[in-house]
Motif scaffolding. Structure first.
Motif, short mmCIF file in Angstrom:
data_model
loop_
_atom_site.label_atom_id
_atom_site.label_comp_id
_atom_site.label_asym_id
_atom_site.label_seq_id
_atom_site.Cartn_x
_atom_site.Cartn_y
_atom_site.Cartn_z
N ALA A 15 0.74 -0.78 -0.18
CA ALA A 15 0.40 0.08 -0.16
C ALA A 15 1.21 1.52 0.09
O ALA A 15 0.56 2.48 -0.89
N GLY A 16 1.65 1.23 0.94
CA GLY A 16 2.55 2.35 0.33
C GLY A 16 3.72 2.70 -0.34
O GLY A 16 3.88 3.46 -0.53
N GLU A 17 3.40 1.36 -1.78
CA GLU A 17 4.56 1.27 -1.85
C GLU A 17 3.85 2.32 -3.74
O GLU A 17 4.47 3.39 -3.96
N ARG A 18 2.41 1.79 -3.20
CA ARG A 18 1.87 2.28 -4.77
C ARG A 18 1.88 3.82 -5.24
O ARG A 18 2.56 4.28 -6.39
N PRO A 19 2.24 4.74 -3.58
CA PRO A 19 2.30 6.25 -4.14
C PRO A 19 3.58 6.63 -4.84
O PRO A 19 3.79 7.27 -5.28
N PHE A 20 4.70 5.99 -4.34
CA PHE A 20 5.57 6.60 -4.58
C PHE A 20 5.99 5.55 -5.63
O PHE A 20 6.50 6.56 -6.55
N ALA A 21 5.75 4.40 -6.57
CA ALA A 21 6.02 3.96 -7.78
C ALA A 21 5.10 5.45 -8.72
O ALA A 21 6.00 5.40 -9.87
N LEU A 22 4.03 5.63 -8.84
CA LEU A 22 3.14 6.54 -9.26
C LEU A 22 3.89 8.07 -9.57
O LEU A 22 4.07 8.23 -11.03
N ALA A 23 5.05 7.94 -8.83
CA ALA A 23 5.08 9.80 -8.71
C ALA A 23 6.85 9.64 -7.39
O ALA A 23 6.52 10.45 -6.66
N PRO A 24 7.95 9.00 -8.57
CA PRO A 24 9.09 8.34 -7.51
C PRO A 24 9.56 9.89 -6.80
O PRO A 24 10.54 9.60 -6.41
N PHE A 25 9.68 10.78 -7.88
CA PHE A 25 10.62 12.07 -7.52
C PHE A 25 10.15 13.41 -7.06
O PHE A 25 9.96 14.47 -7.07
N THR A 26 8.29 12.96 -6.42
CA THR A 26 7.60 13.86 -6.39
C THR A 26 8.87 14.06 -4.74
O THR A 26 9.39 13.06 -4.43
N THR A 27 8.67 15.23 -3.49
CA THR A 27 9.59 15.89 -2.75
C THR A 27 9.80 14.29 -1.40
O THR A 27 7.77 13.94 -1.16
N MET A 73 6.20 10.69 1.80
CA MET A 73 6.00 9.99 2.84
C MET A 73 4.29 10.30 3.49
O MET A 73 3.64 9.52 3.86
N ASP A 74 3.97 11.35 3.24
CA ASP A 74 2.56 11.58 3.86
C ASP A 74 1.68 11.79 2.49
O ASP A 74 0.33 10.56 3.07
N ASP A 75 1.91 11.46 0.91
CA ASP A 75 0.71 10.17 0.62
C ASP A 75 1.29 8.56 1.37
O ASP A 75 -0.21 7.88 1.22
N MET A 76 2.19 8.01 1.06
CA MET A 76 2.55 7.04 1.66
C MET A 76 1.01 6.50 3.17
O MET A 76 1.03 5.89 3.14
N HIS A 77 1.36 7.24 3.74
CA HIS A 77 0.59 7.37 5.48
C HIS A 77 -0.83 6.71 5.24
O HIS A 77 -1.34 6.65 5.71
N ARG A 78 -1.49 7.72 4.01
CA ARG A 78 -2.69 7.73 3.78
C ARG A 78 -3.23 6.48 3.39
O ARG A 78 -3.39 6.11 3.89
N ASP A 79 -1.98 6.27 2.64
CA ASP A 79 -2.32 5.13 1.75
C ASP A 79 -2.29 3.53 2.20
O ASP A 79 -2.88 2.41 2.10
N MET A 80 -1.26 4.30 3.35
CA MET A 80 -1.57 2.76 4.61
C MET A 80 -2.01 2.24 5.76
O MET A 80 -2.27 1.66 6.83
N ILE A 81 -2.77 3.81 5.73
CA ILE A 81 -4.03 3.67 7.25
C ILE A 81 -4.55 2.30 6.52
O ILE A 81 -5.11 2.19 5.42
N GLY A 82 -5.15 2.32 8.22
CA GLY A 82 -6.26 0.74 8.06
C GLY A 82 -5.65 -0.23 7.37
O GLY A 82 -5.68 -1.77 7.70
N THR A 83 -4.25 -0.37 7.49
CA THR A 83 -3.35 -1.65 7.15
C THR A 83 -2.09 -1.61 8.57
O THR A 83 -2.44 -0.90 9.53
N ARG A 84 -1.29 -2.69 9.31
CA ARG A 84 -0.65 -2.46 10.22
C ARG A 84 0.63 -1.34 9.57
O ARG A 84 1.14 -1.35 11.39
N GLY A 85 0.42 -0.63 9.10
CA GLY A 85 1.14 0.41 8.82
C GLY A 85 3.10 -0.03 8.51
O GLY A 85 3.56 -1.32 8.85
N GLY A 86 3.90 0.31 8.97
CA GLY A 86 5.11 0.34 8.51
C GLY A 86 6.55 1.57 8.80
O GLY A 86 5.59 2.86 8.40
N ALA A 87 7.62 1.11 8.81
CA ALA A 87 8.84 1.98 8.83
C ALA A 87 9.12 1.80 7.37
O ALA A 87 9.28 1.19 6.35
N ALA A 88 9.75 3.32 6.79
CA ALA A 88 9.49 3.67 5.48
C ALA A 88 11.10 4.61 5.56
O ALA A 88 10.95 5.59 6.23
#
Length: 336
Positions: free
Chosen positions: A190-202, A207-222
């Motif tokens: 879930a966290g990988e998806r927003p990174f893959a779409l726009a890996p050169f975003t700041t 990290m904010d986009d990854m946090h949003r997409d990982m809500i509802g999962t166990r979460g993780g370190a990144a």
């Protein structure tokens, strides 16, 4: 180039019957990734000799396999790994050399069948790297390496890595979903998806986009690291216990992360900038790897290919009680 991560395929090499299995497995992997009969035959030859060499001089070891995404197709990576002492590199590279008393073709001949060949050997053991590309692939080698393994060979892995190259710039991601198994993998993916779409975003926005997409999962370190080749600088943002270091021939420095769990709770991620990193190695790793390693304990290893470095670190410092990922990238002004 946008490279989604995959696990390392590990084949045990403990008796002669496993040499044939290694050959067939490597050849099939090549064929599945678009290699023609001749190029797949080169892969089979190299796999045979690497596995044979492990058995002859070390009695037991492993062959690590990976398909390498390329701009137009794939390459095949093979790493022979052992923990034997007394590896005579010069002798093994000589054509016709065989420690087992058989008529080996020699690793020197194997090296000529590959597009990239590299070795590191010391008293702890040896790692031999071979990368084979189709003859029609004229792109230069991408100088990165990864060793990723799930706990107990589980088909699900809670670690995820992802790499993107844009001209000479690099963006790298490592996520460790909490725990291991399917739920940890779901969180990491879930966290990988927003990174893959726009890996050169700041990194902070990513990290904010990854946090949003990982809500509802166990979460993780990144952790996200972005190399700007033009400036020769690196920006790093980490949350949780993803380790990261910048390594030069004469020094190393750890990269700072913040406490928290992406997808659960953390303070706003802060970027850290590191100047003058051209020519350095970036090493990122999950906590399945011990943090007490030091490349200075391995004379000359810093100058070897990143895939060799990642494999040596995994061989010697894997904790054995969690998924483990080691990602090594050479930060250079030209990646092709």
């Amino acid at each position: 180039m946008n490279i989604g991560g995959s696990m390392t395929q590990v084949l045990l090499v403990e008796d002669s019957s496993q040499i044939g299995y290694a050959r067939r497995t490597a050849q099939k992997l090549a064929e599945q990734h678009g290699f023609d009969e001749t190029d797949a035959g080169r892969v089979a030859l190299v796999a045979t000799e690497l596995a044979s060499n492990v058995l002859k001089h070390a009695s037991r070891g492993e062959l690590h396999l990976r398909a390498l995404p390329r701009a137009n197709g794939f390459g095949i990576e093979m790493l022979a790994v052992d923990r034997a002492q007394g590896f005579d590199l010069d002798a093994c590279l000589a054509d016709g050399f065989s420690t087992g008393g058989t008529q080996g073709i020699g690793l020197g001949a194997v090296a000529r069948q590959t597009d990239l060949f590299d070795v590191y050997a010391d008293a702890r053991g040896a790692v031999l790297l071979a990368r084979v590309y189709p003859r029609t692939d004229r792109q230069p080698d991408l100088r990165y390496g990864v060793s990723q393994h799930s706990l107990h060979d589980d088909p699900a892995c809670g670690d995820v890595w992802h790499l993107a190259f844009n001209d000479n710039n690099v963006s790298a991601l490592v996520i460790d979903g909490l725990g291991h198994g399917e739920e940890a993998e779901r969180a990491a993916r879930a966290g990988e998806r927003p990174f893959a779409l726009a890996p050169f975003t700041t990194p902070v926005m990513l990290m904010d986009d990854m946090h949003r997409d990982m809500i509802g999962t166990r979460g993780g370190a990144a952790a996200i690291a972005q190399f700007d080749a033009g400036r020769g600088s690196l920006t790093f943002t980490g949350v949780g216990n993803i380790g990261a270091s910048l390594i030069a021939a004469d020094k190393s420095r750890g990269l700072a992360s913040h406490p928290g769990i992406v997808g659960v709770q953390y303070r706003k991620a802060q970027p850290f900038d590191y100047a003058h990193v051209n020519g350095h190695l970036l090493i990122m790793y999950s906590d399945g790897l011990q943090s007490r390693w030091n490349l200075q304990d391995y004379p000359g290893l810093v100058h070897r290919h990143p895939a060799v470095i990642a494999t040596v670190l995994h061989r010697d410092f894997c904790r054995g009680r969690d998924d483990v990922t080691v990602l090594v990238v050479a930060l250079e002004a030209a990646h092709g």
